[in-house]
Design a protein around this motif. Structure first.
Motif, mmCIF file in Angstrom:
data_model
loop_
_atom_site.group_PDB
_atom_site.id
_atom_site.type_symbol
_atom_site.label_atom_id
_atom_site.label_comp_id
_atom_site.label_asym_id
_atom_site.label_seq_id
_atom_site.Cartn_x
_atom_site.Cartn_y
_atom_site.Cartn_z
ATOM 1 N N ASN A 181 0.835 -1.202 0.000
ATOM 2 C CA ASN A 181 0.000 0.000 0.000
ATOM 3 C C ASN A 181 0.867 1.248 0.000
ATOM 4 O O ASN A 181 1.330 1.686 -1.035
ATOM 5 C CB ASN A 181 -0.957 -0.055 1.199
ATOM 6 C CG ASN A 181 -2.106 0.906 1.084
ATOM 7 O OD1 ASN A 181 -1.920 2.095 0.907
ATOM 8 N ND2 ASN A 181 -3.335 0.390 1.172
ATOM 9 N N GLY A 182 1.087 1.861 1.168
ATOM 10 C CA GLY A 182 1.835 3.109 1.245
ATOM 11 C C GLY A 182 3.290 2.933 0.853
ATOM 12 O O GLY A 182 3.883 1.870 1.034
ATOM 13 N N ILE A 183 3.873 4.016 0.326
ATOM 14 C CA ILE A 183 5.257 3.939 -0.157
ATOM 15 C C ILE A 183 5.904 5.314 -0.076
ATOM 16 O O ILE A 183 5.263 6.334 -0.312
ATOM 17 C CB ILE A 183 5.275 3.393 -1.603
ATOM 18 C CG1 ILE A 183 6.705 3.192 -2.108
ATOM 19 C CG2 ILE A 183 4.476 4.282 -2.543
ATOM 20 C CD1 ILE A 183 6.751 2.409 -3.426
ATOM 21 N N VAL A 184 7.187 5.332 0.274
ATOM 22 C CA VAL A 184 7.960 6.573 0.278
ATOM 23 C C VAL A 184 9.436 6.204 0.171
ATOM 24 O O VAL A 184 9.840 5.097 0.557
ATOM 25 C CB VAL A 184 7.701 7.422 1.553
ATOM 26 C CG1 VAL A 184 8.340 6.807 2.795
ATOM 27 C CG2 VAL A 184 8.164 8.863 1.362
ATOM 28 N N GLY A 185 10.231 7.114 -0.368
ATOM 29 C CA GLY A 185 11.665 6.886 -0.479
ATOM 30 C C GLY A 185 12.449 8.025 0.116
ATOM 31 O O GLY A 185 11.911 9.102 0.394
ATOM 32 N N THR A 186 13.726 7.797 0.315
ATOM 33 C CA THR A 186 14.592 8.836 0.861
ATOM 34 C C THR A 186 14.918 9.860 -0.233
ATOM 35 O O THR A 186 14.969 9.522 -1.419
ATOM 36 C CB THR A 186 15.886 8.233 1.419
ATOM 37 O OG1 THR A 186 16.512 7.418 0.409
ATOM 38 C CG2 THR A 186 15.587 7.365 2.640
ATOM 39 N N PRO A 187 15.137 11.108 0.162
ATOM 40 C CA PRO A 187 15.391 12.168 -0.830
ATOM 41 C C PRO A 187 16.620 11.926 -1.698
ATOM 42 O O PRO A 187 16.698 12.456 -2.804
ATOM 43 C CB PRO A 187 15.568 13.422 0.039
ATOM 44 C CG PRO A 187 14.805 13.123 1.286
ATOM 45 C CD PRO A 187 14.989 11.656 1.526
ATOM 46 N N ASP A 188 17.581 11.121 -1.215
ATOM 47 C CA ASP A 188 18.767 10.833 -2.015
ATOM 48 C C ASP A 188 18.547 9.690 -3.000
ATOM 49 O O ASP A 188 19.439 9.347 -3.785
ATOM 50 C CB ASP A 188 19.971 10.542 -1.130
ATOM 51 C CG ASP A 188 19.756 9.344 -0.197
ATOM 52 O OD1 ASP A 188 18.762 8.612 -0.364
ATOM 53 O OD2 ASP A 188 20.587 9.154 0.713
#
Length: 303
Positions: free
Chosen positions: A189-196
């Motif tokens: 479901n939810g997903i996010v990554g690091t800015p780098d």
């Protein structure tokens, strides 16, 4: 997320329950004396907040099939798009297009600033996806898309899966490569990554886990590990690497070591998603059931 199942499951959940209480801030992340503010209410179910370059937030009212724009500068909301493909998760690309998980026909859309749409993905190996739910775009423009199966009563097709599972997919920045990169998930479901662009976090509520991956060459993932023994609907991240997760207990904040360091209770039955807004990315914008909220932070996010 399947909003109807949430409403069903939580129909007896009193607002004086888990979503009430005092804000907990163990690491001085929230601006001093900041209060949770309700921006607007009266929606059916809010989801998918995506922040534009200017700091405005676009979010969905999925049951009403609309994308709403909230202006950081005026504090007002307006309808940006109707007949929005029952969009769920969204994210802005580097060109300023709004990429949307259009659940109506199990597609991925690109929407320009005039509301014109282009279908980026409509199938995999000749078969429809389950229903793209959420996505993350890396600094290089590559995309990762979660594709769980939440059966919708508005589908005109067979509601059973036409894929061989509920997978995490990769779409290359040049749009030429589309493939599953994790086929061992229950219901991502939810997903996010690091800015780098080096790490990816994916929530799997079906397994009650949040996983962390290393992003390696050509979009592949390696070193999957359990970050948290809990699921989450939507997620975001701040510049310190703290992860903000959502669900029936509002917004909870965890550090890189998976330790809970904060809690922002939300007086709604379900908190679906969260992002950082404003030109300085220090306003935490929260979509929760029938309302949207904000609170000022000391830390900033990238999205």
């Amino acid at each position: 997320m399947n909003y109807k199942l949430i409403v069903f499951a939580l129909c007896t959940f009193a607002l004086v329950g888990k979503s009430q209480g005092q804000i907990v801030d163990k690491k001085n992340l929230i601006e001093k004396n900041a209060q949770l503010e309700k921006i607007e209410t009266g929606f059916a179910f809010t989801e998918g907040p995506a922040v534009s370059r200017l700091g405005d937030v676009y979010f969905t009212d999925q049951p009403n099939d609309k994308i709403i724009k909230w202006s950081f500068f005026t504090g007002k909301t307006e309808v940006f798009m109707e007949n929005a493909g029952r969009s769920n998760g969204m994210f802005f690309d580097k060109e300023g297009n709004l990429i949307a998980c259009a659940d109506l026909d199990n597609q991925l859309w690109s929407i320009d600033d005039k509301g014109n749409k282009t279908v980026l993905i409509e199938s995999y190996k000749g078969k429809k996806l389950n229903g793209p739910n959420d996505l993350f775009i890396t600094p290089s423009g590559d995309m990762y898309i979660t594709d769980p199966l939440y059966k919708r009563d508005y589908w005109t097709r067979d509601p059973e899966s036409q894929q061989d599972g509920e997978h995490l997919y990769f779409l290359s920045a040049n749009r030429l490569q589309f493939m599953p990169v994790d086929e061992n998930l229950v219901r991502p479901n939810g997903i996010v990554g690091t800015p780098d662009g080096k790490n990816l976090y994916v929530s799997d509520p079906g397994a009650n886990k949040i996983y962390k991956y290393d992003i390696i060459e050509d979009g592949y993932l390696s070193n999957r590990e359990i970050y948290l023994e809990r699921g989450s609907d939507g997620m975001t991240i701040d510049f310190r690497g703290n992860i903000y997760v959502t669900g029936e207990d509002g917004v909870k904040i965890y550090n890189k070591k998976s330790e809970e360091i904060g809690h922002i209770p939300i007086p709604e039955k379900w908190t679906a998603n969260v992002t950082f807004a404003g030109p300085d990315r220090k306003t935490l914008f929260i979509t929760a059931s029938e309302s949207v909220y904000k609170i000022r932070m000391k830390v900033y996010g990238t999205y």
